[in-house]
Write a protein that holds these residues in place. Structure first.
Motif, PDB file in Angstrom:
ATOM      1  N   THR A 264       0.597  -1.370   0.029  1.00  0.00           N
ATOM      2  CA  THR A 264      -0.090   0.104   0.197  1.00  0.00           C
ATOM      3  C   THR A 264       0.923   1.175  -0.026  1.00  0.00           C
ATOM      4  O   THR A 264       0.347   2.314   0.132  1.00  0.00           O
ATOM      5  N   GLY A 265       2.186   1.121  -0.299  1.00  0.00           N
ATOM      6  CA  GLY A 265       3.033   2.483   0.000  1.00  0.00           C
ATOM      7  C   GLY A 265       2.921   3.026  -1.550  1.00  0.00           C
ATOM      8  O   GLY A 265       2.330   2.659  -2.530  1.00  0.00           O
ATOM      9  N   ARG A 266       3.743   4.266  -1.599  1.00  0.00           N
ATOM     10  CA  ARG A 266       3.850   4.955  -2.924  1.00  0.00           C
ATOM     11  C   ARG A 266       4.203   4.035  -4.243  1.00  0.00           C
ATOM     12  O   ARG A 266       3.558   4.286  -5.254  1.00  0.00           O
ATOM     13  N   THR A 267       5.242   3.124  -3.939  1.00  0.00           N
ATOM     14  CA  THR A 267       5.886   2.532  -4.912  1.00  0.00           C
ATOM     15  C   THR A 267       4.528   1.492  -5.416  1.00  0.00           C
ATOM     16  O   THR A 267       4.527   1.490  -6.819  1.00  0.00           O
ATOM     17  N   ALA A 268       3.769   0.863  -4.430  1.00  0.00           N
ATOM     18  CA  ALA A 268       2.979   0.095  -5.016  1.00  0.00           C
ATOM     19  C   ALA A 268       2.032   0.637  -5.827  1.00  0.00           C
ATOM     20  O   ALA A 268       1.340   0.293  -6.849  1.00  0.00           O
ATOM     21  N   LEU A 269       1.570   1.907  -5.458  1.00  0.00           N
ATOM     22  CA  LEU A 269       0.436   2.677  -6.108  1.00  0.00           C
ATOM     23  C   LEU A 269       1.021   3.189  -7.312  1.00  0.00           C
ATOM     24  O   LEU A 269       0.135   3.276  -8.450  1.00  0.00           O
TER      25      LEU A 269
ATOM     26  N   LYS B 269      -7.774   6.386 -18.836  1.00  0.00           N
ATOM     27  CA  LYS B 269      -8.301   5.702 -17.830  1.00  0.00           C
ATOM     28  C   LYS B 269      -7.434   5.737 -16.563  1.00  0.00           C
ATOM     29  O   LYS B 269      -8.093   5.036 -15.533  1.00  0.00           O
ATOM     30  N   LEU B 270      -6.812   6.693 -16.490  1.00  0.00           N
ATOM     31  CA  LEU B 270      -6.101   6.624 -15.220  1.00  0.00           C
ATOM     32  C   LEU B 270      -6.768   7.826 -14.461  1.00  0.00           C
ATOM     33  O   LEU B 270      -6.850   8.977 -14.593  1.00  0.00           O
ATOM     34  N   THR B 271      -7.499   7.088 -13.263  1.00  0.00           N
ATOM     35  CA  THR B 271      -7.985   8.102 -12.242  1.00  0.00           C
ATOM     36  C   THR B 271      -7.835   7.490 -10.918  1.00  0.00           C
ATOM     37  O   THR B 271      -7.008   6.645 -10.748  1.00  0.00           O
ATOM     38  N   TYR B 272      -8.097   8.337  -9.845  1.00  0.00           N
ATOM     39  CA  TYR B 272      -7.649   7.731  -8.409  1.00  0.00           C
ATOM     40  C   TYR B 272      -8.309   6.509  -8.236  1.00  0.00           C
ATOM     41  O   TYR B 272      -7.818   5.769  -7.557  1.00  0.00           O
TER      42      TYR B 272
ATOM     43  N   LEU C  99      -6.650   6.989  -0.071  1.00  0.00           N
ATOM     44  CA  LEU C  99      -5.134   6.886   0.250  1.00  0.00           C
ATOM     45  C   LEU C  99      -4.122   7.372  -1.091  1.00  0.00           C
ATOM     46  O   LEU C  99      -3.285   7.940  -0.948  1.00  0.00           O
ATOM     47  N   VAL C 100      -4.773   6.975  -2.318  1.00  0.00           N
ATOM     48  CA  VAL C 100      -4.222   7.731  -3.495  1.00  0.00           C
ATOM     49  C   VAL C 100      -4.084   9.083  -3.564  1.00  0.00           C
ATOM     50  O   VAL C 100      -3.307   9.664  -3.905  1.00  0.00           O
TER      51      VAL C 100
ATOM     52  N   PHE D 274      -0.661  11.556  -3.696  1.00  0.00           N
ATOM     53  CA  PHE D 274      -0.147  12.272  -4.895  1.00  0.00           C
ATOM     54  C   PHE D 274      -0.866  13.674  -4.986  1.00  0.00           C
ATOM     55  O   PHE D 274      -0.280  14.593  -5.644  1.00  0.00           O
ATOM     56  N   GLY D 275      -2.068  13.814  -4.419  1.00  0.00           N
ATOM     57  CA  GLY D 275      -2.597  15.065  -4.452  1.00  0.00           C
ATOM     58  C   GLY D 275      -3.227  15.631  -5.589  1.00  0.00           C
ATOM     59  O   GLY D 275      -4.427  16.375  -5.690  1.00  0.00           O
ATOM     60  N   SER D 276      -2.617  15.185  -6.933  1.00  0.00           N
ATOM     61  CA  SER D 276      -3.367  15.658  -8.267  1.00  0.00           C
ATOM     62  C   SER D 276      -3.119  14.505  -9.375  1.00  0.00           C
ATOM     63  O   SER D 276      -2.322  13.744  -8.867  1.00  0.00           O
TER      64      SER D 276
END
Length: 205
Positions: free
Chosen positions: A23-28, A43-46, A59-60, A64-66
């Motif tokens: 669930t960390g940044r790299t996994a996302l 197709k890239l959405t939160y 969490l996403v 990342f914020g944006s």
């Protein structure tokens, strides 16, 4: 006398199989790469990234914020991942060792390669992506130039390093689309032979 009311049983559908890697940044970022590789940047959405990673939407957003930040960080992550496994720029020296991990890189991480090509095509429609793409691709160009500098006796021109990198990138694309690892290996053998011949020339010409 009325019968006691039985508790209602809520039927739940089968749980989505989670294929996340944490669930960390790299996994996302890995999840974002897979989403784009399958469906393109549109197709890239939160929510798509969260579903792919098996985490919450929030969490996403937290990491990342944006969406633009997510795209930029995913691109950086993809290129660094490619460089780490491509054996390009590792400084082995002999032409016979040039780009030895290229075919393995495509087989082990096709999503990473597809993601990069999706972003390159998207940059034609969204010029704001170009500065970030250009900056990161400079790392590829520099890795190519650095490796050639260890093989060839003379200074390596920008044209030479771009030519060789373009050959490598084309081989990656063809293997990604058509498979045919053996064709990649055959072409790399030819390229290494050409570089070995240049290495024997006093000025590398």
């Amino acid at each position: 006398m009325t019968d006691p009311v039985k508790p209602t049983t809520v039927e739940r559908g089968p749980r989505k199989r989670v294929t996340n890697y944490g669930t960390g940044r790299t996994a996302l970022l890995d999840a974002a790469v897979r989403v784009v590789a399958r469906g393109g940047l549109r197709k890239l959405t939160y929510r798509a990234v969260a579903q792919e990673a098996g985490v919450t939407h929030g969490l996403v957003v937290h990491y990342f914020g944006s969406r633009d930040a997510l795209i930029e960080e995913a691109l950086t992550h993809a290129i660094r991942s490619s460089l780490s496994v491509s054996a390009l720029g590792v400084g082995t020296g002999p032409a016979a060792d040039f780009a030895t991990g290229l075919a393995d890189m495509v087989e082990s991480g096709p999503e990473v390669q597809a993601f990069q090509y999706e972003l390159l095509l998207e940059a034609r429609r969204r010029p704001e992506l170009l500065p970030h793409l250009r900056g990161l691709y400079e790392e590829y160009f520099e890795a190519s130039r650095s490796e050639l500098g260890r093989i060839l006796p003379g200074p390596v021109s920008r044209g030479m390093s771009r030519l060789v990198f373009a050959a490598l990138e084309g081989l990656v694309l063809h293997q990604l689309v058509f498979g045919e690892r053996e064709a990649t290996e055959e072409a790399l053998a030819e390229l290494r032979g050409l570089l070995a011949g240049l290495a024997e020339e006093p000025d590398g010409r």
